[in-house]
Design an enzyme around this catalytic site. Structure first.
Site, short mmCIF file in Angstrom:
data_model
loop_
_atom_site.label_atom_id
_atom_site.label_comp_id
_atom_site.label_asym_id
_atom_site.label_seq_id
_atom_site.Cartn_x
_atom_site.Cartn_y
_atom_site.Cartn_z
N ALA A 96 0.75 -1.16 0.38
CA ALA A 96 -0.03 -0.19 0.06
C ALA A 96 0.88 1.32 -0.12
O ALA A 96 1.86 1.18 0.89
CB ALA A 96 -1.04 -0.03 1.25
N ASP A 97 0.39 2.12 -0.83
CA ASP A 97 1.14 3.45 -0.78
C ASP A 97 0.27 4.41 -0.07
O ASP A 97 -0.92 4.10 0.37
CB ASP A 97 1.61 4.04 -2.24
CG ASP A 97 0.31 4.24 -2.98
OD1 ASP A 97 -0.93 4.17 -2.70
OD2 ASP A 97 0.49 4.40 -4.39
N SER A 98 0.46 5.64 -0.18
CA SER A 98 -0.25 6.64 0.58
C SER A 98 -1.65 6.82 0.33
O SER A 98 -2.62 6.92 0.89
CB SER A 98 0.43 7.98 0.73
OG SER A 98 0.61 8.54 -0.43
#
Length: 141
Positions: A96-98
């Site tokens: 997961a990224d931001s």
């Protein structure tokens, strides 16, 4: 400086002077009292109280809440059904990224009928963090 150590106390007789760690300060463990005195002044004795170790008690979220968060995380990140997501799973380790994290939080808000403040959302790193926060917010409702 004249110092003496006897039993469980320390006495020192000298003018006040600061001792820095770089000057070779000595650590005394298990002391129950300390007395300071000098030729000109008298200082009161200091009684040392034992300090309990600090610990943090955290009430873990219900297993069903953790399971629901795991489902939402898997859905939002499009993980395969055989992917393992547990309470200790970190969003970053799941890829997961931001932006993904924001979408996860939005999915959690919708599913549980809550509103997560931005500051709280930034502190979420694991599935367990999210589940604990959800239970806290649902309880406040």
């Amino acid at each position: 400086m004249a110092s003496s150590i006897a039993g469980s106390s320390v006495s020192t007789a000298s003018p006040a002077r600061s001792v820095l760690p770089s000057q070779g300060a000595t650590k005394f463990c298990g002391l129950k009292s300390v007395t300071f005195s000098s030729q000109r002044n008298s200082y009161p004795s200091i009684r040392l109280q034992p300090v309990s170790r600090r610990f943090h008690v955290s009430c873990a979220a219900k297993p069903e809440t953790v399971d629901k968060v795991c489902e939402i995380v898997k859905k939002q990140l499009a993980l395969s059904d055989d992917s393992t997501v547990t309470g200790s799973s970190k969003f970053a380790e799941l890829g997961a990224d931001s932006l993904d994290t924001v979408e996860i939080v939005m999915g959690l808000e919708e599913e549980f009928g809550i509103t997560v403040e931005e500051e709280s959302a930034q502190s979420i790193a694991t599935v367990q963090d999210a589940a604990d926060l959800i239970e806290k917010l649902v309880e406040k409702k």
